[in-house]
Design a protein around this motif. Structure first.
Motif, PDB file in Angstrom:
ATOM      1  N   LEU A 168       0.836  -1.200   0.000  1.00 29.54           N
ATOM      2  CA  LEU A 168       0.000   0.000   0.000  1.00 29.54           C
ATOM      3  C   LEU A 168       0.873   1.254   0.000  1.00 29.54           C
ATOM      4  N   GLY A 169       0.473   2.219  -0.825  1.00 31.51           N
ATOM      5  CA  GLY A 169       1.176   3.500  -0.860  1.00 31.51           C
ATOM      6  C   GLY A 169       2.472   3.483  -1.646  1.00 31.51           C
ATOM      7  N   LYS A 170       2.751   2.399  -2.368  1.00 33.84           N
ATOM      8  CA  LYS A 170       4.010   2.297  -3.119  1.00 33.84           C
ATOM      9  C   LYS A 170       3.821   2.503  -4.622  1.00 33.84           C
ATOM     10  N   GLY A 171       2.647   2.981  -5.008  1.00 36.35           N
ATOM     11  CA  GLY A 171       2.431   3.334  -6.410  1.00 36.35           C
ATOM     12  C   GLY A 171       1.946   2.208  -7.300  1.00 36.35           C
ATOM     13  N   ILE A 172       1.612   1.057  -6.701  1.00 38.42           N
ATOM     14  CA  ILE A 172       1.100  -0.059  -7.519  1.00 38.42           C
ATOM     15  C   ILE A 172      -0.402   0.121  -7.680  1.00 38.42           C
ATOM     16  N   SER A 173      -0.773   0.635  -8.855  1.00 39.14           N
ATOM     17  CA  SER A 173      -2.181   0.911  -9.145  1.00 39.14           C
ATOM     18  C   SER A 173      -2.428   0.597 -10.617  1.00 39.14           C
ATOM     19  N   LEU A 174      -3.507   1.126 -11.166  1.00 34.62           N
ATOM     20  CA  LEU A 174      -3.794   0.887 -12.579  1.00 34.62           C
ATOM     21  C   LEU A 174      -2.612   1.323 -13.444  1.00 34.62           C
ATOM     22  N   GLN A 175      -2.080   2.496 -13.164  1.00 34.21           N
ATOM     23  CA  GLN A 175      -0.901   3.011 -13.866  1.00 34.21           C
ATOM     24  C   GLN A 175       0.334   2.690 -13.029  1.00 34.21           C
ATOM     25  N   LEU A 176       1.312   2.025 -13.620  1.00 34.66           N
ATOM     26  CA  LEU A 176       2.453   1.513 -12.864  1.00 34.66           C
ATOM     27  C   LEU A 176       3.730   2.341 -12.992  1.00 34.66           C
ATOM     28  N   ALA A 177       3.656   3.464 -13.704  1.00 38.42           N
ATOM     29  CA  ALA A 177       4.870   4.251 -13.963  1.00 38.42           C
ATOM     30  C   ALA A 177       5.627   4.591 -12.681  1.00 38.42           C
ATOM     31  N   GLY A 178       4.897   4.904 -11.603  1.00 40.67           N
ATOM     32  CA  GLY A 178       5.547   5.317 -10.356  1.00 40.67           C
ATOM     33  C   GLY A 178       6.091   4.165  -9.526  1.00 40.67           C
ATOM     34  N   ALA A 179       5.851   2.932  -9.964  1.00 40.03           N
ATOM     35  CA  ALA A 179       6.268   1.784  -9.156  1.00 40.03           C
ATOM     36  C   ALA A 179       7.385   0.967  -9.795  1.00 40.03           C
ATOM     37  N   LYS A 180       7.880   1.397 -10.955  1.00 35.55           N
ATOM     38  CA  LYS A 180       8.886   0.592 -11.658  1.00 35.55           C
ATOM     39  C   LYS A 180      10.150   0.384 -10.819  1.00 35.55           C
ATOM     40  N   SER A 181      10.556   1.403 -10.075  1.00 36.43           N
ATOM     41  CA  SER A 181      11.771   1.277  -9.255  1.00 36.43           C
ATOM     42  C   SER A 181      11.571   0.228  -8.161  1.00 36.43           C
ATOM     43  N   LEU A 182      10.348   0.112  -7.642  1.00 41.20           N
ATOM     44  CA  LEU A 182      10.046  -0.895  -6.621  1.00 41.20           C
ATOM     45  C   LEU A 182      10.229  -2.299  -7.190  1.00 41.20           C
ATOM     46  N   PHE A 183       9.711  -2.528  -8.387  1.00 40.94           N
ATOM     47  CA  PHE A 183       9.846  -3.847  -9.014  1.00 40.94           C
ATOM     48  C   PHE A 183      11.315  -4.170  -9.288  1.00 40.94           C
ATOM     49  N   THR A 184      12.068  -3.162  -9.693  1.00 36.93           N
ATOM     50  CA  THR A 184      13.504  -3.354  -9.960  1.00 36.93           C
ATOM     51  C   THR A 184      14.231  -3.718  -8.672  1.00 36.93           C
ATOM     52  N   GLN A 185      13.884  -3.029  -7.595  1.00 38.10           N
ATOM     53  CA  GLN A 185      14.500  -3.292  -6.287  1.00 38.10           C
ATOM     54  C   GLN A 185      14.184  -4.709  -5.810  1.00 38.10           C
ATOM     55  N   LEU A 186      12.915  -5.122  -5.942  1.00 39.69           N
ATOM     56  CA  LEU A 186      12.500  -6.455  -5.506  1.00 39.69           C
ATOM     57  C   LEU A 186      13.149  -7.549  -6.364  1.00 39.69           C
ATOM     58  N   LYS A 187      13.336  -7.253  -7.630  1.00 38.71           N
ATOM     59  CA  LYS A 187      13.893  -8.235  -8.564  1.00 38.71           C
ATOM     60  C   LYS A 187      15.285  -8.696  -8.128  1.00 38.71           C
ATOM     61  N   SER A 188      16.046  -7.816  -7.504  1.00 38.47           N
ATOM     62  CA  SER A 188      17.415  -8.160  -7.104  1.00 38.47           C
ATOM     63  C   SER A 188      17.464  -8.976  -5.809  1.00 38.47           C
ATOM     64  N   SER A 189      16.325  -9.079  -5.108  1.00 40.59           N
ATOM     65  CA  SER A 189      16.296  -9.857  -3.864  1.00 40.59           C
ATOM     66  C   SER A 189      15.198 -10.917  -3.925  1.00 40.59           C
ATOM     67  N   THR A 190      13.988 -10.520  -3.583  1.00 40.53           N
ATOM     68  CA  THR A 190      12.830 -11.414  -3.654  1.00 40.53           C
ATOM     69  C   THR A 190      11.871 -10.860  -4.688  1.00 40.53           C
TER      70      THR A 190
END
Length: 455
Positions: free
Chosen positions: A166-188
């Motif tokens: 919640l509050g990390k930008g994961i919504s219909l539009q994902l532009a604001g959450a790409k860095s989160l996915f990149t960060q998670l990809k390197s760990s879990t």
């Protein structure tokens, strides 16, 4: 190509077996009775219904059929047709509804047919009937011809996200959450689930991710999980998101486990959802019974689209024989009311599930142009080779029996204005502005930035 699908089928057997075992373990917390796991047939006494005056030409060859369903709102026309007596009205007095543990179980049961303890047809994600007909997801690549006979529903699906995001930008539009996915990809890696690969719910979450600039095959981890198990898996923290049908996304919000990033109605307004399809040999042997089943489904779809009936519909579906959950979980979404769980609320009937008509016309009629989109998406993600686009028309003409739908509609007295005259619904548009012209599927593929096919 055959080897690819052989490997796929073996993987699916292992996944389905494991998922089914997990579903048995979790049935207590999910509120699913044993019938949901074993596929035990559900019989109910139909409501009194005036029996249609059937001519000898319309009297079904058999009154008995076994149809499979998954406990999500897409199954409503089958359940309502049974419970409200619409099947019986047209002479199908012994329609046996069999709850399936998973889509893999439904596929296995259509292979053996009702004579072997399986099913004759039922509810399907797309393009499962085409893949089964081609022998691409069956044991030993056995071709089992199927006919798509009608669409059951539009909308009724969503993409749910665990509350920890919640509050990390994961919504219909994902532009604001790409860095989160990149960060998670390197760990879990961000883990998302759907209920069967290469079909509706897999395709919805892939479209949403790709529209946001994420590669679903590289930037996230995708899993197959039975619909009824999704809430429990989210609760235990084993996945971050899932794509599935109501009531499960709304159940997750009600249980304060997660929130809804998007409704599929927001991704593609008035989109095709799940379909009714049967084994071709059953239909060929019982053409009048097939039309009688379709007439019952059509009557149920019209009844469901009267919003005054939807409270009763929710109560029927919520019963122990079917979904086995509180009716309140279904009532609000049925009215287009969604608490998305992140502070956003939707109160818009145009976003609700529709069964007979939606904002673009007929829901029940199986447009061939929609079959083509599902096949095109399979080509997009490398699930089918490019040659399938060249041969798509022949495959669709073989599987999609919209002609039987039209015959049944005419016999049922459906108004001519409600019987489409074209097998194409025309150009479709998605939330990211991309358009699909069924006359130019290659152009659609070229317009997509993230894909696994070179066009």
């Amino acid at each position: 190509m055959t080897e690819f699908f052989n490997q796929f089928s073996r993987r699916k057997f292992i996944l389905t077996a494991g998922a089914s075992a997990g579903a048995v373990f979790l049935k207590g917390c999910l509120g699913n009775p044993p019938a949901s796991i074993t596929g035990k047939s559900v019989q109910a006494q139909p409501a009194a219904q005036t029996v249609a005056n059937l001519t000898p030409e319309q009297k079904p060859e058999t009154t008995t059929v076994k149809l499979g369903y998954i406990p999500i709102v897409e199954a409503a026309p089958l359940i309502i047709a049974k419970e409200k007596g619409f099947f019986a009205k047209y002479g199908m007095t012994n329609v046996n509804l069999s709850k399936q543990a998973s889509w893999g179980s439904a596929r296995d049961n259509i292979e053996i047919g009702s004579a072997g303890g399986g099913i004759d047809g039922g509810q399907w994600q797309m393009p499962m009937p085409h893949l089964i007909s081609e022998g691409l997801i069956t044991k030993g690549n056995q071709k089992i011809p199927m006919y798509v006979l009608c669409q059951l529903i539009t909308h009724g699906n969503g993409i749910a996200i665990a509350n920890k995001h919640l509050g990390k930008g994961i919504s219909l539009q994902l532009a604001g959450a790409k860095s989160l996915f990149t960060q998670l990809k390197s760990s879990t890696p961000f883990t998302a689930a759907f209920t069967f690969p290469h079909v509706n719910q897999d395709l919805w979450i892939r479209y949403w991710l790709a529209a946001g600039g994420l590669d679903p095959d590289a930037d996230v981890k995708l899993l197959t999980v039975p619909a009824a198990q999704t809430v429990a898996n989210m609760k235990t923290g084993t996945m971050d998101a899932f794509s599935t049908g109501d009531p499960w996304p709304n159940r997750l919000v009600k249980d304060k486990i997660g929130y809804m990033a998007a409704l599929t109605a927001e991704i593609w307004k008035n989109h095709p959802e799940e379909y009714f399809a049967m084994k071709a040999d059953w239909v060929d042997k019982n053409p009048k019974a097939t039309k009688a089943i379709l007439k019952g489904i059509m009557a149920a779809q019209q009844w469901l689209d009267n919003f005054d009936n939807r409270k009763e519909a929710a109560q029927i579906l919520a019963g122990r024989n079917y979904f086995n959950l509180p009716a309140e979980v279904l009532i609000e979404p049925f009215q287009g009311k969604y608490d998305m769980g992140d502070g956003r609320k939707i109160d818009d009937k145009s976003m609700a599930a529709y069964y007979w008509k939606d904002g673009k016309g007929s829901v029940s009629y199986p447009y061939k142009s929609h079959d083509l989109w599902f096949i095109t998406e399979n080509v997009r993600w490398g699930f089918l080779p490019k040659e399938y686009l060249t041969n798509a028309k022949a495959l669709i003409d073989k599987v999609n029996r919209e002609d039987i739908w039209k015959e049944a509609a005419k016999e049922a007295g459906i108004a001519a204005a409600d019987i489409p005259t074209s097998t194409s619904r025309g150009v479709e548009e998605f939330f990211d502005g991309v358009k699909f012209d069924p006359e130019k599927p290659e152009e659609y593929l070229r317009s997509l930035k993230i894909k696994k096919v070179t066009v």
